[in-house]
Design an enzyme around this catalytic site. Structure first.
Site, PDB file in Angstrom:
ATOM      1  N   SER A 295       0.817  -1.207   0.000  1.00 58.09           N
ATOM      2  CA  SER A 295       0.000   0.000   0.000  1.00 58.09           C
ATOM      3  C   SER A 295       0.856   1.263   0.000  1.00 58.09           C
ATOM      4  O   SER A 295       1.815   1.381   0.770  1.00 58.09           O
ATOM      5  CB  SER A 295      -0.885   0.019   1.244  1.00 58.09           C
ATOM      6  OG  SER A 295      -1.617  -1.174   1.332  1.00 58.09           O
TER       7      SER A 295
ATOM      8  N   PHE B  13      -0.949  -8.213  -0.509  1.00 57.91           N
ATOM      9  CA  PHE B  13      -2.387  -8.260  -0.221  1.00 57.91           C
ATOM     10  C   PHE B  13      -3.058  -6.987  -0.709  1.00 57.91           C
ATOM     11  O   PHE B  13      -4.216  -6.971  -1.084  1.00 57.91           O
ATOM     12  CB  PHE B  13      -2.628  -8.436   1.282  1.00 57.91           C
ATOM     13  CG  PHE B  13      -2.172  -9.764   1.801  1.00 57.91           C
ATOM     14  CD1 PHE B  13      -2.738 -10.934   1.344  1.00 57.91           C
ATOM     15  CD2 PHE B  13      -1.166  -9.840   2.755  1.00 57.91           C
ATOM     16  CE1 PHE B  13      -2.317 -12.170   1.821  1.00 57.91           C
ATOM     17  CE2 PHE B  13      -0.742 -11.065   3.240  1.00 57.91           C
ATOM     18  CZ  PHE B  13      -1.316 -12.232   2.768  1.00 57.91           C
ATOM     19  N   CYS B  14      -2.328  -5.874  -0.610  1.00 66.38           N
ATOM     20  CA  CYS B  14      -2.914  -4.590  -0.991  1.00 66.38           C
ATOM     21  C   CYS B  14      -1.786  -3.731  -1.567  1.00 66.38           C
ATOM     22  O   CYS B  14      -0.863  -3.427  -0.827  1.00 66.38           O
ATOM     23  CB  CYS B  14      -3.539  -3.911   0.220  1.00 66.38           C
ATOM     24  SG  CYS B  14      -4.343  -2.357  -0.166  1.00 66.38           S
ATOM     25  N   PRO B  15      -1.779  -3.401  -2.844  1.00 70.13           N
ATOM     26  CA  PRO B  15      -2.909  -3.473  -3.779  1.00 70.13           C
ATOM     27  C   PRO B  15      -3.217  -4.854  -4.337  1.00 70.13           C
ATOM     28  O   PRO B  15      -4.293  -5.042  -4.907  1.00 70.13           O
ATOM     29  CB  PRO B  15      -2.470  -2.526  -4.899  1.00 70.13           C
ATOM     30  CG  PRO B  15      -0.990  -2.525  -4.869  1.00 70.13           C
ATOM     31  CD  PRO B  15      -0.624  -2.686  -3.425  1.00 70.13           C
TER      32      PRO B  15
END
Lengths: 379, 77
Positions: A295, B13-15
């Site tokens: 992220s 997992f993210c993104p």
């Protein structure tokens, strides 16, 4: 050791302060030196722009003087880097000054580029700057009904924003008595409501409960502002009365200009946070500037900065790094005006979000104030 | 000239792998091939589904002994 930190955002500031605290005696003795080169004399708490967009905060609440946040032992220059001469271990700033280093930390961040999608910049509102967030509130406050389309570009900073902005707008317009006149149309690039599977598993029933329509596999291709029409790469066409976007992002232009990484994101080792390649021994990359598949978020920057700072301090004191970054991220998820949950995960453990509640929202509101302790490397 | 670009999305997992693929593909040239590495078994399902929807080509899918999926996608437009 001469440490030069490029960038005064979350990653650069938390790193510099954390190292300065750990190396206080070495800094006093002249065995270490920390220099920060940054583009602005202000430090902005960017997650607060969500609240500006909802009329619940003003931009001045989210700013501090950069100098006021830094350990006094750090030499601050508001003089952004223009040239990275990695082979010669120096950088050159806009003023023409050269800074030599033994260790360079690049934390220049990312920037929204709505202009990369035809029509998007003209038609959409977003909350990725103080000015844009204020404009967002103007448009939302004047909204009298119709379809609100939410689109999500890739890559983007703050993975929770698509959900948060949707839930926040829902509550805002509900309180104004406009629920019956408003249709929310949420879109997302992949085949579920969020990249994190467990978050999507929670969000979709929430959308259903609140009457928010969702369309997945929607990657915005172009916008026709005159006709209020958005088209996706997948072939969908959606009409809108108000277009809200999470715009695609790039790294900073100076990174691309110096050919340090495609699209402004620098190839980075996911554990050591060292730049991949021949300059690994002298360059660390933090925050949004990495090309890591994690992220782009303040939380990521925070945990990376702490791991890197601990390593750099250990290197100075003992000659050995002591930690690997494990991919830790902790993101609050505002689920409306008065409830929140969170997602905590790392490279090997997916998040297990809980049902939103008022206590987690209160914690988030408190953290918005506590952030300044994080920036100082204390929390 | 067509190139093969590696997109290492293991442990993401993210993104997540598909978002990493979309991001990279968006700025690739028509004809380029991307090799996506994913440790998420879901990629073997959602990547082909998206590739089909958009009109790119999934050239092949492999799973190595370590359980990592290798998906080769060619940009068609």
């Amino acid at each position: 050791m001469r440490i030069v930190v490029v960038g005064g955002g979350m990653a650069g500031t938390i790193f510099a302060n954390n190292v300065a605290r750990r190396l206080a005696s070495e800094l006093r003795a002249g065995k270490a030196r920390i220099t920060m080169l940054t583009a602005s004399d202000k430090h902005v708490y960017q997650p607060g722009w969500l609240y500006v967009a909802m009329g619940r905060m003003t931009p001045d609440e989210l700013e501090r003087e950069q100098a006021s946040l830094l350990d006094p032992a750090i030499a601050l220059h508001v003089d952004p880097v223009r040239t990275f001469a990695l082979a010669d271990r120096h950088v050159v700033t806009a003023s023409g000054r050269t800074h030599e280093y033994d260790l360079l930390v690049i934390a220049t961040g990312s920037r929204p580029v709505p202009e990369e999608i035809p029509g998007l910049k003209e038609a959409a509102i977003h909350c990725y700057s103080a000015e844009d967030a204020l404009h967002f509130y103007d448009r939302l406050a004047d909204f009298t009904g119709g379809r609100i389309l939410i689109t999500v570009g890739l890559p983007h900073k703050c993975p929770m924003i698509p959900l948060e902005i949707t839930f926040a707008m829902h509550d805002f317009l509900h309180d104004k008595g406009l629920s019956d006149k408003t249709e929310f149309y949420y879109t997302y690039p992949i085949g579920r409501a969020h990249s994190l599977e467990n978050v999507a598993r929670w969000a979709s029933p929430e959308f259903e409960r609140l009457g928010i329509r969702q369309e997945t596999f929607f990657n915005l291709k172009e916008v026709d502002p005159a006709n209020g029409l958005a088209r996706s790469e997948e072939g969908a066409e959606v009409k809108f009365d108000l277009l809200v976007t999470v715009p695609p992002h790039r790294g900073q232009a100076v990174i691309e200009a110096n050919k340090l990484g495609a699209n402004g994101f620098i190839p980075t080792d996911r554990y050591s946070l060292r730049m991949v390649g021949e300059h690994a021994d002298s360059v660390i990359v933090l925050g949004d500037t990495t090309n890591l598949p994690i992220s782009k978020a303040g939380s990521t920057a925070h945990f990376e900065a702490e791991a890197a700072a601990e390593n750099v301090a250990a290197l100075v004191k003992t000659g050995r790094a002591v930690r690997q970054y494990d991919g830790k991220v902790f993101c609050f998820i505002e689920a409306g005006k008065d409830r929140a949950t969170y997602a905590m995960f790392d490279y090997t453990h997916p998040p297990q979000p809980k049902a939103p509640n008022a206590a987690m929202h209160a914690f988030k509101m408190a953290y918005n104030k506590l952030y300044w302790a994080s920036a100082r490397g204390l929390l | 000239m067509a190139e093969t670009t590696l997109v290492d999305a293991r442990g993401s997992f993210c993104p997540g792998p598909l978002m990493e693929l979309i991001t990279t593909l968006k700025r690739a040239q028509v004809g380029d091939v991307l090799e996506l590495l994913s440790s998420d078994a879901g990629s073997a399902k959602d990547v082909p589904e998206w590739v089909r929807k958009v009109g790119h080509v999934l050239e092949r899918t492999e799973r190595d002994p370590a359980g990592v999926w290798h998906l080769f996608v060619r940009k068609e437009k």
